[in-house]
Design a protein around this motif. Structure first.
Motif, PDB file in Angstrom:
ATOM      1  N   LEU B  27       0.828  -1.208   0.000  1.00  0.00           N
ATOM      2  CA  LEU B  27       0.000   0.000   0.000  1.00  0.00           C
ATOM      3  C   LEU B  27       0.863   1.259   0.000  1.00  0.00           C
ATOM      4  O   LEU B  27       0.485   2.282  -0.550  1.00  0.00           O
ATOM      5  CB  LEU B  27      -0.916   0.009   1.230  1.00  0.00           C
ATOM      6  CG  LEU B  27      -2.109  -0.959   1.170  1.00  0.00           C
ATOM      7  CD1 LEU B  27      -2.734  -1.111   2.549  1.00  0.00           C
ATOM      8  CD2 LEU B  27      -3.148  -0.477   0.178  1.00  0.00           C
ATOM      9  N   ALA B 116     -16.153   3.196  -0.029  1.00  0.00           N
ATOM     10  CA  ALA B 116     -15.077   3.276   0.953  1.00  0.00           C
ATOM     11  C   ALA B 116     -15.348   2.284   2.087  1.00  0.00           C
ATOM     12  O   ALA B 116     -16.497   2.115   2.509  1.00  0.00           O
ATOM     13  CB  ALA B 116     -14.982   4.690   1.513  1.00  0.00           C
ATOM     14  N   GLY B 117     -14.321   1.617   2.546  1.00  0.00           N
ATOM     15  CA  GLY B 117     -14.473   0.626   3.604  1.00  0.00           C
ATOM     16  C   GLY B 117     -14.474  -0.795   3.065  1.00  0.00           C
ATOM     17  O   GLY B 117     -14.284  -1.741   3.815  1.00  0.00           O
ATOM     18  N   GLN B 118     -14.694  -0.941   1.752  1.00  0.00           N
ATOM     19  CA  GLN B 118     -14.643  -2.282   1.173  1.00  0.00           C
ATOM     20  C   GLN B 118     -13.208  -2.618   0.757  1.00  0.00           C
ATOM     21  O   GLN B 118     -12.394  -1.720   0.519  1.00  0.00           O
ATOM     22  CB  GLN B 118     -15.551  -2.359  -0.060  1.00  0.00           C
ATOM     23  CG  GLN B 118     -17.032  -2.375   0.290  1.00  0.00           C
ATOM     24  CD  GLN B 118     -17.913  -2.509  -0.941  1.00  0.00           C
ATOM     25  OE1 GLN B 118     -17.738  -1.791  -1.925  1.00  0.00           O
ATOM     26  NE2 GLN B 118     -18.862  -3.420  -0.896  1.00  0.00           N
ATOM     27  N   VAL B 119     -12.923  -3.925   0.715  1.00  0.00           N
ATOM     28  CA  VAL B 119     -11.613  -4.400   0.280  1.00  0.00           C
ATOM     29  C   VAL B 119     -11.837  -5.377  -0.872  1.00  0.00           C
ATOM     30  O   VAL B 119     -12.634  -6.308  -0.750  1.00  0.00           O
ATOM     31  CB  VAL B 119     -10.863  -5.111   1.427  1.00  0.00           C
ATOM     32  CG1 VAL B 119      -9.483  -5.566   0.954  1.00  0.00           C
ATOM     33  CG2 VAL B 119     -10.734  -4.201   2.645  1.00  0.00           C
ATOM     34  N   PRO B 199     -12.863   3.919  -4.635  1.00  0.00           N
ATOM     35  CA  PRO B 199     -12.901   4.234  -3.203  1.00  0.00           C
ATOM     36  C   PRO B 199     -12.487   3.067  -2.306  1.00  0.00           C
ATOM     37  O   PRO B 199     -12.177   3.277  -1.130  1.00  0.00           O
ATOM     38  CB  PRO B 199     -14.369   4.590  -2.946  1.00  0.00           C
ATOM     39  CG  PRO B 199     -14.990   4.771  -4.278  1.00  0.00           C
ATOM     40  CD  PRO B 199     -14.197   3.949  -5.249  1.00  0.00           C
ATOM     41  N   ALA B 200     -12.501   1.835  -2.826  1.00  0.00           N
ATOM     42  CA  ALA B 200     -12.144   0.671  -2.017  1.00  0.00           C
ATOM     43  C   ALA B 200     -10.637   0.401  -2.091  1.00  0.00           C
ATOM     44  O   ALA B 200      -9.962   0.850  -3.011  1.00  0.00           O
ATOM     45  CB  ALA B 200     -12.912  -0.556  -2.505  1.00  0.00           C
ATOM     46  N   ILE B 201     -10.131  -0.340  -1.097  1.00  0.00           N
ATOM     47  CA  ILE B 201      -8.740  -0.777  -1.125  1.00  0.00           C
ATOM     48  C   ILE B 201      -8.652  -1.994  -2.044  1.00  0.00           C
ATOM     49  O   ILE B 201      -9.471  -2.908  -1.952  1.00  0.00           O
ATOM     50  CB  ILE B 201      -8.268  -1.166   0.295  1.00  0.00           C
ATOM     51  CG1 ILE B 201      -8.301   0.042   1.224  1.00  0.00           C
ATOM     52  CG2 ILE B 201      -6.873  -1.784   0.258  1.00  0.00           C
ATOM     53  CD1 ILE B 201      -8.003  -0.286   2.668  1.00  0.00           C
ATOM     54  N   PRO B 216      -4.003   1.697  -2.956  1.00  0.00           N
ATOM     55  CA  PRO B 216      -4.843   2.389  -1.981  1.00  0.00           C
ATOM     56  C   PRO B 216      -6.046   3.004  -2.696  1.00  0.00           C
ATOM     57  O   PRO B 216      -6.048   3.105  -3.925  1.00  0.00           O
ATOM     58  CB  PRO B 216      -3.924   3.484  -1.415  1.00  0.00           C
ATOM     59  CG  PRO B 216      -2.553   3.154  -1.878  1.00  0.00           C
ATOM     60  CD  PRO B 216      -2.700   2.337  -3.118  1.00  0.00           C
ATOM     61  N   PRO B 217      -7.082   3.426  -1.949  1.00  0.00           N
ATOM     62  CA  PRO B 217      -8.224   4.076  -2.593  1.00  0.00           C
ATOM     63  C   PRO B 217      -7.766   5.318  -3.359  1.00  0.00           C
ATOM     64  O   PRO B 217      -6.752   5.928  -3.007  1.00  0.00           O
ATOM     65  CB  PRO B 217      -9.110   4.486  -1.415  1.00  0.00           C
ATOM     66  CG  PRO B 217      -8.658   3.658  -0.271  1.00  0.00           C
ATOM     67  CD  PRO B 217      -7.224   3.358  -0.503  1.00  0.00           C
ATOM     68  N   TYR B 218      -8.532   5.702  -4.351  1.00  0.00           N
ATOM     69  CA  TYR B 218      -8.284   6.936  -5.109  1.00  0.00           C
ATOM     70  C   TYR B 218      -6.870   6.995  -5.678  1.00  0.00           C
ATOM     71  O   TYR B 218      -6.237   8.046  -5.694  1.00  0.00           O
ATOM     72  CB  TYR B 218      -8.555   8.173  -4.240  1.00  0.00           C
ATOM     73  CG  TYR B 218      -9.889   8.117  -3.552  1.00  0.00           C
ATOM     74  CD1 TYR B 218     -11.065   8.131  -4.289  1.00  0.00           C
ATOM     75  CD2 TYR B 218      -9.992   8.007  -2.161  1.00  0.00           C
ATOM     76  CE1 TYR B 218     -12.299   8.050  -3.665  1.00  0.00           C
ATOM     77  CE2 TYR B 218     -11.219   7.920  -1.533  1.00  0.00           C
ATOM     78  CZ  TYR B 218     -12.367   7.949  -2.291  1.00  0.00           C
ATOM     79  OH  TYR B 218     -13.585   7.857  -1.676  1.00  0.00           O
ATOM     80  N   THR B 219      -6.352   5.861  -6.109  1.00  0.00           N
ATOM     81  CA  THR B 219      -5.047   5.845  -6.760  1.00  0.00           C
ATOM     82  C   THR B 219      -5.260   6.016  -8.264  1.00  0.00           C
ATOM     83  O   THR B 219      -6.182   5.442  -8.837  1.00  0.00           O
ATOM     84  CB  THR B 219      -4.331   4.516  -6.474  1.00  0.00           C
ATOM     85  OG1 THR B 219      -4.135   4.401  -5.065  1.00  0.00           O
ATOM     86  CG2 THR B 219      -2.980   4.464  -7.156  1.00  0.00           C
TER      87      THR B 219
END
Lengths: 188, 285
Positions: B27, B116-119, B199-201, B216-219
């Motif tokens: 990450l 966001a919060g999901q993987v 938004p997720a990882i 990472p999110p928003y990459t």
């Protein structure tokens, strides 16, 4: 609650508590500036519960650890020997280091990885008096627009980011709260 | 119900710590392949041993877990991995993309936007995007270190000179945050835009090849292309036969031996959700 014997203060249910602590660490590392709360560890003073949880979750006999300055106490060494088992080394050889920002200096002592293996770099666990979503403005992977985090200073992190993909990664801890700053984050 | 003889989520704690350290470094260096000491898992290589190890290191008791194989929740691979973690971690499982907190996937990104919060955990067969151009690991590692990606552009150019367009349809190479060229795993190139600014990882696990990498999110993830041959996310030019969706990735299903065929959404949850909402395609019963 501080414990008097080195046998206490670890995770009660290591598998699930380490899993939850890791999710907090992963969210923090993936979203620089995002503050998470971790519970379950009560290491001897002066280590914070969040730093204790990070060490229990990430460190073992395979990760050389550097205790910087006054946090290198016999009580903490005993606690780490029982719960973590990480070999204690100096800053140049460590995979993880823990201490206050002042005690961890100079940052040039730590491994920043190599061009072929940038992952072989140290992760610094920085104990702060307080942790807040204010102060230095952050931008980069993991951040939608910008984020803010109360960093101890700016210049050192800007110099660290300039070395990308090499560099150090930081976990900031205060009480039961933690945040992270990977090398990829630009500090404005 | 948890099978008691196993540790939570099957793997032992020391293995999980090793994988967790690799995930954090991944990450911190988006798109860089972190070597890790992949374990033998109770399934053959190629069935998602990398994804399973990453999932095991990431799952917590409060997670809801979803597994998809080429978009489908009901194929052998997806069913057996879902049952594996239901048994060894005692966690809830789901087929709903919106309800899941951890989604393990083989070769698709769900159609429903992640939050966001999901993987999202990808199973990766060959993590090295340069491997078929340069078989030596010592060389490809140097190429990544020196950011020497000319060979990949030559390969895409050769596609154009031979076929008139970039013929790579899946595992389409991307550049992460302007630095590392990365294999997004064999997802169709239709899914590439969803990988960027997500938004997720996103975590990628390659068990046989012993590599973990992460976004990472928003990459910012850019599919490689040329100014005069821009990247195009392509799909079969049909609506879904069951739900009528025109914006989802489709599987072609042969229905008889007389040339009959239909196109259906590869994402079963997306298709079923749309059908439940009353959408009907031309082949719907």
């Amino acid at each position: 609650m501080q414990t008097s014997t080195p046998l206490g203060g670890g995770f009660d249910t290591p598998a699930t508590q380490a899993a939850m602590a890791f999710r907090a660490l992963m969210e923090a590392m993936a979203r620089p500036g995002h503050i998470e709360t971790v519970t379950g560890a009560t290491p001897p003073a002066p280590l914070s519960p969040a730093a204790g949880a990070a060490l229990l979750t990430l460190c073992d006999a395979e990760t050389p650890l550097y205790l910087a300055g006054p946090c290198d106490t016999p009580a903490l060494r005993d606690w780490l020997a029982f719960h973590v088992g990480a070999p204690l080394v100096g800053p140049a050889d460590c995979a993880f280091a823990v201490g206050t920002w002042a005690d961890l200096q100079p940052l040039t002592d730590y491994s920043i990885g190599t061009a072929s293996y940038p992952d072989r770099s140290a992760t610094l666990i920085v104990e702060l008096d307080d942790l807040g979503a204010d102060g230095a403005v952050l931008r980069g992977p993991g951040i939608k627009d910008t984020a803010a985090l109360s960093l101890p200073e700016k210049a050192a992190f800007q110099a660290n980011t300039a070395q990308f993909p090499l560099g150090l990664d930081f976990i900031f801890t205060s009480g039961q709260r933690l945040a992270a700053l990977p090398r990829s984050t630009e500090v404005l | 119900m948890t099978d008691q003889p196993y540790n939570f989520a099957y793997l032992d704690e020391q293995t999980k710590r090793m994988i967790r350290r690799a995930i954090l470094k991944g990450l911190a260096i988006p798109g860089y392949q972190v070597p890790f000491a992949s374990r033998e898992m109770p399934m053959p290589y190629g069935w998602g041993t990398g994804g399973v190890q990453v999932s095991a290191a990431v799952l917590t008791p409060s997670d809801r877990f979803k597994v998809i194989d080429q978009g489908a929740d009901d194929t052998t691979n997806a069913v057996s991995i879902r049952n594996f973690f239901r048994r060894t971690a005692g966690i809830e499982v789901t087929t709903k993309t919106t309800d899941a907190t951890v989604i393990q996937t083989r070769h698709r990104v769900p159609e429903t936007a992640l939050h966001a919060g999901q993987v999202l955990v990808y199973q990766v067969p060959i993590p090295e995007p340069l491997r078929f151009l340069e078989p030596r690991e010592t060389e490809t590692r140097k190429m990544h270190a020196l950011e020497d990606y000319g060979l990949m552009h030559v390969k895409l150019y050769e596609d154009i000179s031979r076929h008139g367009h970039i013929a790579t349809a899946y595992a389409y190479p991307v550049k992460v945050e302007g630095r590392y060229v990365m294999d997004p795993s064999p997802i169709p190139k239709f899914d590439n835009p969803k990988v960027s600014d997500c938004p997720a990882i996103q975590l990628f696990g390659a068990g046989r090849e012993q590599r973990i990498y992460a976004l990472p999110p928003y990459t910012r993830v850019v599919s490689l292309d040329f100014e005069d041959h821009p990247f195009e996310a392509s799909k079969a030019d049909h609506p879904c036969g069951l739900c009528g969706a025109e914006d989802s990735y489709l599987d072609e299903v042969i229905t008889d031996d007389a040339g009959g065929r239909m196109f259906v959404c590869s994402d079963t949850d997306f298709c079923e959700t749309r059908q439940a909402a009353g959408h009907r395609g031309k082949d719907a019963a």
